[in-house]
Design an enzyme around this catalytic site. Sequence first.
Site, PDB file in Angstrom:
ATOM      1  N   ASN A 175       0.861  -1.200  -0.070  1.00  0.00           N
ATOM      2  CA  ASN A 175       0.020   0.060  -0.081  1.00  0.00           C
ATOM      3  C   ASN A 175       1.041   1.236   0.142  1.00  0.00           C
ATOM      4  OD1 ASN A 175      -1.807   2.078   0.598  1.00  0.00           O
ATOM      5  ND2 ASN A 175      -2.217   1.489   2.608  1.00  0.00           N
ATOM      6  N   LYS A 214       0.165   4.351  -0.223  1.00  0.00           N
ATOM      7  CA  LYS A 214      -0.643   5.418   0.428  1.00  0.00           C
ATOM      8  C   LYS A 214      -0.297   6.515  -0.570  1.00  0.00           C
ATOM      9  CE  LYS A 214       0.006   3.296   4.795  1.00  0.00           C
ATOM     10  NZ  LYS A 214      -0.020   3.437   6.293  1.00  0.00           N
ATOM     11  N   HIS A 273      -9.366   1.716   4.821  1.00  0.00           N
ATOM     12  CA  HIS A 273      -8.035   1.826   5.577  1.00  0.00           C
ATOM     13  C   HIS A 273      -8.462   2.741   6.948  1.00  0.00           C
ATOM     14  CE1 HIS A 273      -4.190   2.715   6.559  1.00  0.00           C
ATOM     15  NE2 HIS A 273      -3.711   1.652   5.982  1.00  0.00           N
ATOM     16  N   GLU A 331      -6.632   5.230   7.865  1.00  0.00           N
ATOM     17  CA  GLU A 331      -6.309   6.578   7.411  1.00  0.00           C
ATOM     18  C   GLU A 331      -7.699   7.309   6.878  1.00  0.00           C
ATOM     19  OE1 GLU A 331      -2.787   5.743   5.429  1.00  0.00           O
ATOM     20  OE2 GLU A 331      -1.793   5.201   7.472  1.00  0.00           O
ATOM     21  N   GLU A 361      -5.334  -4.269  10.602  1.00  0.00           N
ATOM     22  CA  GLU A 361      -4.264  -3.223  10.922  1.00  0.00           C
ATOM     23  C   GLU A 361      -4.545  -2.594  12.179  1.00  0.00           C
ATOM     24  OE1 GLU A 361      -2.385  -2.279   6.897  1.00  0.00           O
ATOM     25  OE2 GLU A 361      -4.083  -1.125   7.273  1.00  0.00           O
ATOM     26  N   GLY A 386       2.892   2.513  11.029  1.00  0.00           N
ATOM     27  CA  GLY A 386       4.044   3.393  10.685  1.00  0.00           C
ATOM     28  C   GLY A 386       4.747   3.764  11.836  1.00  0.00           C
ATOM     29  N   SER A 433       3.794  -1.982  10.377  1.00  0.00           N
ATOM     30  CA  SER A 433       5.084  -2.176  10.695  1.00  0.00           C
ATOM     31  C   SER A 433       5.690  -3.470  10.361  1.00  0.00           C
ATOM     32  CB  SER A 433       5.437  -1.712  12.080  1.00  0.00           C
ATOM     33  OG  SER A 433       5.004  -0.393  12.381  1.00  0.00           O
TER      34      SER A 433
END
Length: 241
Positions: free
Chosen positions: A8, A10, A91, A93, A164, A170, A202
């Site tokens: 991904n 991003k 996701h 985010e 996730e 991250g 991660s």
Amino acid sequence: MRKHIVGNWKMNGSVALLREVLDQVRDEAFAADVSVCVPFPYLSEVQQRLSSSQIKVGAQDVSEYDDGAYTGEVSARMLKDVGSRLAIVGHSERRRYFGESDAAVASKLARLLEVGLYGIYCVGETLAERDAGRAEARIEAQLAPLHALLARGATASQFCIAYEPVWAIGTGRAASGEQVAVMHEFIKRCLGPAFAVLYGGSVKAGNASALLTLPGVDGVLVGGASLDAKEFSGICRAAGC
Ligand code: 13P
């Protein structure tokens, strides 16, 4: 079963970077199903560069609507039209910065399935939710809208779940083997054992093998490390063991 390894990107990268990374990995014969999910403007370029490769191209989001007057949106039909084979939806985010609800994310997944694209439906709890003992309840709530799709005939061959944990994304701090195994088992109990569950947060070349050999881990969703050819191919190779 072959593991799924999904990069991904991003909102990162450039035409130059995607050429650099893909040229190094596209001809490798991985013993895993490998995909890269890139920003919309790069989908066609990546699709062309990967046309003779086993690596598939995917998107990171899709509209919950069909084609029409929805400025700025990208429909599932359009993703398919430019050669995408899959897309990530929900996701954390997108949930966090763009306010996507569980119901909206489930609608996005439904649009993908209608046109025959594979979906990766993301779930994950925050650290506060985990610390409060509410991690499983949060995941169960995120999975809840999928039951309507299953009742309408959706199957495990059409989509998978990516677990996730938000606190592992991250941060360089992947969830522990036990945390991952427990949650993957929980997700399979909620949806059915046939559903693939990927872990994300991660993942690097150095910890991929340990994560991929945990019970219930059918693959990984990789953020930062997918932008580095050496790291990403190291993760893909770890899936062959
Ligand atoms: P990192 O691998 O950079 O932690 O990101 C994980 C992720 O969000 C993949 O979707």
